[in-house]
Design a protein around this motif. Structure first.
Motif, short mmCIF file in Angstrom:
data_model
loop_
_atom_site.label_atom_id
_atom_site.label_comp_id
_atom_site.label_asym_id
_atom_site.label_seq_id
_atom_site.Cartn_x
_atom_site.Cartn_y
_atom_site.Cartn_z
N GLN A 195 0.87 -1.28 -0.08
CA GLN A 195 0.10 -0.04 -0.13
C GLN A 195 0.73 1.21 0.01
OE1 GLN A 195 -3.57 0.15 0.79
NE2 GLN A 195 -3.24 2.15 -0.09
N GLY A 196 0.56 2.12 -0.54
CA GLY A 196 1.14 3.42 -0.80
C GLY A 196 0.31 4.82 -0.50
N ARG A 197 0.76 5.63 0.08
CA ARG A 197 0.18 6.86 0.44
C ARG A 197 1.01 8.10 0.12
NH1 ARG A 197 -3.75 6.77 5.73
NH2 ARG A 197 -5.43 5.05 4.96
N LEU A 198 0.37 8.80 -0.56
CA LEU A 198 1.26 10.19 -0.86
C LEU A 198 0.43 10.96 0.23
CD1 LEU A 198 1.00 10.06 -4.61
CD2 LEU A 198 3.36 10.13 -3.32
N PHE A 199 1.34 12.02 0.91
CA PHE A 199 0.69 12.94 1.85
C PHE A 199 1.47 14.20 1.91
CE2 PHE A 199 3.99 10.59 4.34
CZ PHE A 199 4.53 11.71 5.08
N ALA A 200 0.45 15.27 2.48
CA ALA A 200 1.07 16.43 3.16
C ALA A 200 0.71 16.59 4.53
CB ALA A 200 0.44 17.49 2.11
N THR A 201 1.56 17.25 5.23
CA THR A 201 1.50 17.52 6.76
C THR A 201 1.87 18.68 7.26
OG1 THR A 201 1.67 16.12 8.66
CG2 THR A 201 3.38 16.02 7.29
N ASP A 202 1.40 18.97 8.29
CA ASP A 202 2.27 20.16 9.23
C ASP A 202 3.15 19.45 10.10
OD1 ASP A 202 1.33 22.27 7.58
OD2 ASP A 202 -0.59 22.12 8.86
N ALA A 203 3.19 18.23 10.24
CA ALA A 203 3.78 17.52 11.31
C ALA A 203 5.39 17.59 11.10
CB ALA A 203 3.78 16.07 11.45
N SER A 204 6.36 17.73 11.97
CA SER A 204 7.65 18.01 11.69
C SER A 204 8.48 16.80 11.43
CB SER A 204 8.31 18.65 13.08
OG SER A 204 8.27 17.81 14.15
N ALA A 205 9.72 16.92 11.05
CA ALA A 205 10.71 15.80 10.73
C ALA A 205 10.74 14.88 12.02
CB ALA A 205 12.05 16.33 10.24
N GLU A 206 10.85 15.67 13.33
CA GLU A 206 11.09 14.83 14.54
C GLU A 206 9.64 14.12 14.82
OE1 GLU A 206 12.37 17.80 17.46
OE2 GLU A 206 14.28 16.89 16.91
N GLU A 207 8.76 14.62 14.72
CA GLU A 207 7.31 14.30 14.70
C GLU A 207 7.26 12.93 13.80
OE1 GLU A 207 4.51 17.70 16.49
OE2 GLU A 207 4.96 17.66 14.27
N LEU A 208 7.25 12.97 12.68
CA LEU A 208 7.52 12.02 11.97
C LEU A 208 8.27 10.83 12.25
CD1 LEU A 208 5.76 11.18 9.16
CD2 LEU A 208 5.53 13.62 9.92
N MET A 209 9.60 10.99 12.68
CA MET A 209 10.46 9.90 13.09
C MET A 209 9.64 9.28 14.27
SD MET A 209 14.23 10.47 14.30
CE MET A 209 14.12 11.62 15.57
N ALA A 210 9.11 9.91 15.21
CA ALA A 210 8.53 9.47 16.37
C ALA A 210 7.29 8.47 15.69
CB ALA A 210 8.16 10.34 17.44
N HIS A 211 6.54 9.01 15.03
CA HIS A 211 5.38 8.46 14.20
C HIS A 211 5.84 7.14 13.49
CE1 HIS A 211 1.37 8.04 12.76
NE2 HIS A 211 1.81 7.73 11.57
N SER A 212 7.02 7.18 12.79
CA SER A 212 7.55 5.85 12.23
C SER A 212 8.01 4.86 12.98
CB SER A 212 8.60 6.32 11.00
OG SER A 212 8.15 7.26 10.20
N ARG A 213 8.70 5.33 13.86
CA ARG A 213 9.08 4.19 15.16
C ARG A 213 7.94 3.44 15.69
NH1 ARG A 213 14.15 7.49 17.84
NH2 ARG A 213 15.60 7.34 16.24
N SER A 214 6.84 3.99 16.10
CA SER A 214 5.68 3.63 16.61
C SER A 214 4.95 2.72 15.71
CB SER A 214 4.69 4.66 17.15
OG SER A 214 4.22 5.38 16.02
N LEU A 215 5.23 3.20 14.08
CA LEU A 215 4.23 2.22 13.25
C LEU A 215 5.14 1.06 12.88
CD1 LEU A 215 3.39 4.87 10.51
CD2 LEU A 215 1.86 3.34 11.74
N PHE A 216 6.48 1.24 12.57
CA PHE A 216 7.25 0.21 12.08
C PHE A 216 8.25 -0.70 13.07
CE2 PHE A 216 7.04 3.51 8.55
CZ PHE A 216 6.20 2.81 8.20
N GLY A 217 8.28 -0.11 14.39
CA GLY A 217 9.30 -0.45 15.40
C GLY A 217 10.62 -0.18 15.12
N GLU A 218 11.83 -0.29 15.76
CA GLU A 218 12.75 0.27 15.69
C GLU A 218 13.92 -0.85 15.10
OE1 GLU A 218 14.57 2.94 18.62
OE2 GLU A 218 12.57 3.44 19.52
N ASP A 219 13.34 -2.06 15.23
CA ASP A 219 14.32 -3.46 14.92
C ASP A 219 14.46 -3.09 13.34
OD1 ASP A 219 15.05 -4.14 17.46
OD2 ASP A 219 13.35 -5.49 17.56
#
Length: 903
Positions: A744-768
């Motif tokens: 699945q792909g999603r193209l997106f636009a957001t006001d979230a910062s790079a740091e917020e997206l980093m935290a969001h990605s870690r919660s989505l995909f895990g850090e391993d």
């Protein structure tokens, strides 16, 4: 009761495409794993082996990932529980009985679809109009072709398309009105272009928007929205004044010409008046009138730009008047031609799928009500016309309709004022949806039951295309899970309502035979629709049925290619009935508050609400995001930038879309596609911003001209996420889903910062297994996640002005051999195979990208589109990308010339 069809044991199965009204023949070869290879059927007369990009990608849409496979019942918590068919069917029947007992049969309605097969449609109409006794059966074809139905019935006395696709091959002039044929009916457009290349046929395009179709034409008339009727009224006056009408045909076969001509003179007494109405140049009007007048073999074809109008019926009638006045009807290469939008819009009309019709093209007259009732031995015949689609949903909102069964359509997306529709659905006492996919916004209306219906590839029955050609849609896949054909589901409910004897069909063939028998019942040439030659078909003959154009009366089994050349119409006096038009009015009244006109329509590679085409990576590659197309001058006026975002709003609703500049969109107008839903995008359900104004005769809503305003919308960053399973994005993000190979792909636009997206990605995909790159100052964040040696996710974010490399990373995500050690190269945006980035897809049929095409054109000024086809295959299948290829070639040659001049 048999509910499945025999599947072919060897070789491809001949069936019919489930998309547009062209009705292309398809060869489907099952792979034994639930999929199939798909190719065009060279023996089918509709397409002669050609398929468009959508038809070519059908094999990508056969997966079961989004399918409804079992009956589902809504529980008290609002969730759905799997139940047996008996539980679901018993409850639906009991609910209908209770509502009918308390509120009468007219508290019950069906909303059907041009995606249904004729056999499904037939039993639905029989049950509701003959046995339950409610006239409230309508269909999404109301949004598609109902103005043509009303116009043809007004003039011809019948809903009859006179011509054949062969007329497009032998016409000397083809006029396309309100039809982006190159994108919406590409297989027919290839026939038109072949005629133009080989025989020198002229092509005129009449459309407020200069589309891809207009780029391959001889004359373009970008008239004001809503002024088509004035243009053709003026043509009627011109033909008369030039002595070019057929006096004999008019005298012997028509009525009302003098009154109609006087009305036309009042609307458009001369070309100057036509120019005032339409905004066209006098020279262009004169050129069009001269072409039409001087070319006996002329086909005038139209589609949604004519139909989806508050004056659509009059527009259709105005075109028919010109053909009748010159006797140019029913002849090879000459006649009016409605290009139908859906695969079985016409089949649904044949069985009474519209609220204002009975089966077999009969009407709500006492004699015809009696005739249908006697044939069916129906105890509760409906006695008057039912509510049309927009009015039907208003009745739902007002509690006059308390039970609604929706089959094979998505009204919460496609109907005007879609938010109102969704709210109304939630208030029903009984809401039933027959559907084959869970990705349907209408399910957000909280149906009490979701019934799993068969999908294309599993269905067995017939459809009728735009040229009246009945074709078999044959099953080549087994029914998955507990899915069942729509006709079976309807008949099982009918049985539980006490009507078992009238709905005891062993298979679809017996429904078709009954339908054919009714068409000939007490007919004797009095009605246009007669397929009595099929009334004795057995199952084997039905299975082997070849495509044939109706009428197919007894004694004429090979059908009828053309009608009305003999002047024999289906009015009481057997004459065509010409009637005055209402004074043409512009399609929308703009104001200081809403200064723009919103026009909606289709794009090239998607279909309706994307529940099928949205599954195809190939089809998602050309236009991946929902956009609003704006004239460059308006973009400056309203502070919009290409690739940015804008909010379109009016008194009905609002959407947020990506901005695309298009000089073909007239100033003061906006164009937005109809396809994206709440399932496929965050803010792009365009039906929510469409007015409910309807044609007074057809009930078809005005989808082309809603007064609106546009405002720029800014997001701090843009990006994309690729994952094996759907991945959520931060709240408030704008997004659009895109099918990609492997997930699945999603193209997106957001006001979230790079740091917020980093935290969001870690919660989505895990850090391993997660590799990350972040540049806080630049606002860039990228990550790639691997599991068990495979790339399972990637998320890229960057400033709005620097969109990340979507195509490059998408290719790596689709690569099953992607190695974890390549993740750093991937985060840098480099292709791992060293190949050049092909760029955005231009030719969806063969996946050819913009950069590859530009490179091929750069080889020299003499490179032609045909050379590109030979080298890259682009444009050699359906041809819908040919206008774009020509634009690219012209741009490359212009750039090369400018470079040489500078040197």
């Amino acid at each position: 009761m048999r509910h499945d069809a025999p599947l072919s044991s060897a070789g491809p199965v001949r069936t019919t495409c489930p998309y547009c009204g062209v009705g292309c023949g398809v060869l489907a070869l099952p792979d034994g794993k639930g999929g199939a290879a798909v190719a065009g059927d060279p023996t089918h007369p509709a397409n002669l082996g050609r398929l468009c990009s959508k038809g070519s990608a059908l094999g990508e849409t056969l997966g079961l990932g989004s399918r409804v496979l079992h009956p589902l019942k809504r529980n008290a918590a609002g969730d759905y529980d799997r139940v047996s068919w008996d539980v679901a069917l018993d409850a639906v029947a009991d609910g209908l009985k209770t509502i009918i007992a308390e509120h009468g049969p007219e508290a019950v309605a069906f909303y059907l679809s041009g995606q249904l097969l004729t056999e499904d449609y037939y039993v639905a109409n029989k049950l509701m109009k003959g046995f339950i006794g409610s006239p409230h059966v309508d269909t999404n074809s109301r949004l598609c072709m109902s103005s043509t139905v009303a116009g043809q019935r007004r003039v011809f006395g019948s809903d009859t398309v006179p011509g054949s696709y062969e007329d497009l091959d032998c016409a000397d002039l083809i006029v396309l009105v309100g039809s982006n044929t190159a994108w919406c009916h590409p297989v027919l457009f290839r026939r038109i272009q072949q005629n133009r290349a080989e025989r020198g046929a002229k092509v005129v395009v009449i459309d407020p928007r200069v589309t891809a179709t207009a780029e391959d034409s001889d004359l373009v008339l970008p008239l004001k929205p809503g002024s088509d009727g004035a243009l053709f009224a003026g043509l009627l006056v011109h033909l008369t004044d030039q002595g070019l009408t057929d006096a004999t045909y008019l005298a012997n076969h028509t009525a009302g010409f003098d009154e109609t001509l006087a009305n036309a003179r009042a609307i458009a007494p001369d070309m100057a008046a036509v120019a005032s109405h339409t905004g066209l140049k006098l020279a262009d009007i004169a050129a069009f009138y001269a072409l039409w007048a001087g070319t006996p073999a002329v086909v005038t074809a139209w589609s949604q730009g004519v139909n989806q109008s508050a004056q659509g019926t009059d527009k259709v009638a105005a075109i028919l008047h010109c053909h009748l006045a010159t006797g140019r009807i029913g002849r090879p290469g000459g006649g009016p031609f409605s290009l139908t939008g859906q695969p079985n819009a016409m089949g649904g009309r044949e069985v009474g799928g519209l609220a204002n019709m009975l089966a077999a093209h009969m009407n709500y007259t006492p004699a015809e009500i009696d005739r249908v009732g006697r044939f069916w031995n129906a105890p509760n015949m409906a006695r008057h016309e039912g509510l049309k689609a927009v009015a039907m949903l208003d009745a739902v909102a007002e509690k006059r309709i308390r039970a609604l069964w929706v089959m094979a359509t998505n009204p919460a997306v496609s109907l005007p004022r879609a938010d109102h529709v969704l709210s109304a659905l939630k208030g029903l006492d009984l809401f039933v949806v027959s559907e084959n996919v869970i990705s349907n916004d209408t399910l957000r209306g909280e149906p009490d039951f979701i019934l799993p219906a068969a999908a294309w590839g599993e269905k067995d029955g017939t459809v009728t295309n735009s040229e009246r050609r009945i074709s078999r849609q044959r099953a080549f896949l087994a029914l998955p899970g507990e899915a069942r054909p729509d006709w079976w589901i309807i008949c099982e409910v009918a049985r539980r309502l006490g009507f078992a004897q009238a709905f005891n069909y062993p298979d679809a063939s017996e429904i078709y035979v009954e339908h054919a028998t009714l068409s000939a019942f007490e007919n004797e040439g009095s009605r246009d629709f007669d397929i009595g030659a099929h009334s004795m078909l057995d199952r084997r003959a039905y299975d082997a049925l070849n495509p044939v154009q109706w009428p197919v009366p007894a004694g004429r089994p090979l059908g009828t290619p053309r009608l009305f050349a003999d002047g024999n119409f289906y009015t009481p006096d057997r004459r065509a009935s010409l009637k005055p038009l209402a004074t043409p009015a512009l399609a929308a009244t703009v104001s200081e508050e809403f200064p723009l006109v919103l026009n909606t329509g289709r794009i090239r590679d998607q279909w309706h609400t994307m529940t099928r085409t949205g599954l195809s990576p190939k089809l998602g590659a050309h236009i991946s995001e929902p956009s609003v197309y704006v004239n460059p001058a308006d973009a400056i006026r309203y502070g919009l930038t290409a690739g940015g975002f804008a909010r379109i709003e009016n008194g009905h609703g609002a959407v947020v879309l990506k901005v695309a500049l298009d000089a073909g969109v007239p100033q003061g107008s906006l164009f937005a596609p109809i396809h994206w839903s709440a399932e496929t995008a965050s803010h792009a359900r365009i039906g929510a911003a469409v007015q409910p104004l309807c044609d007074p005769f057809s009930g078809q809503p005005e989808m082309k001209a809603t007064p609106s305003r546009i405002l720029p919308v800014a997001y701090a960053s843009r990006g994309f996420v690729l994952s094996r399973d759907p991945a959520a994005l931060p709240a408030g993000s704008w997004w659009a889903s895109v099918a990609v190979e492997g997930g699945q792909g999603r193209l997106f636009a957001t006001d979230a910062s790079a740091e917020e997206l980093m935290a969001h990605s870690r919660s989505l995909f895990g850090e391993d297994g997660l590799v990350e790159m972040i540049d806080r100052e630049a606002g860039i964040y990228r990550c790639a996640a691997t599991r068990d040696g495979k790339l399972v996710a990637a998320l890229f974010l960057g400033p709005a002005a620097r969109a990340p490399l979507w195509d490059t990373v998408k290719a790596a995500f689709a690569d099953p051999d992607f190695a974890p050690q390549n993740r750093l190269a991937l985060l840098a945006g480099r292709r791992l195979d060293g190949a050049a980035d092909p760029g955005p897809v231009v030719c969806a049929c063969f996946g050819v990208g913009l950069n590859a095409i530009r490179a091929a054109f750069a080889a020299g000024n003499e490179v032609s589109v045909e050379d590109i086809g030979r080298q890259l295959k682009a444009g050699t299948n359906c041809g819908s990308c040919l206008p774009e290829l020509r634009r690219i070639g012209a741009s490359e040659r212009q750039g090369a010339s400018a470079g040489e001049a500078a040197a």
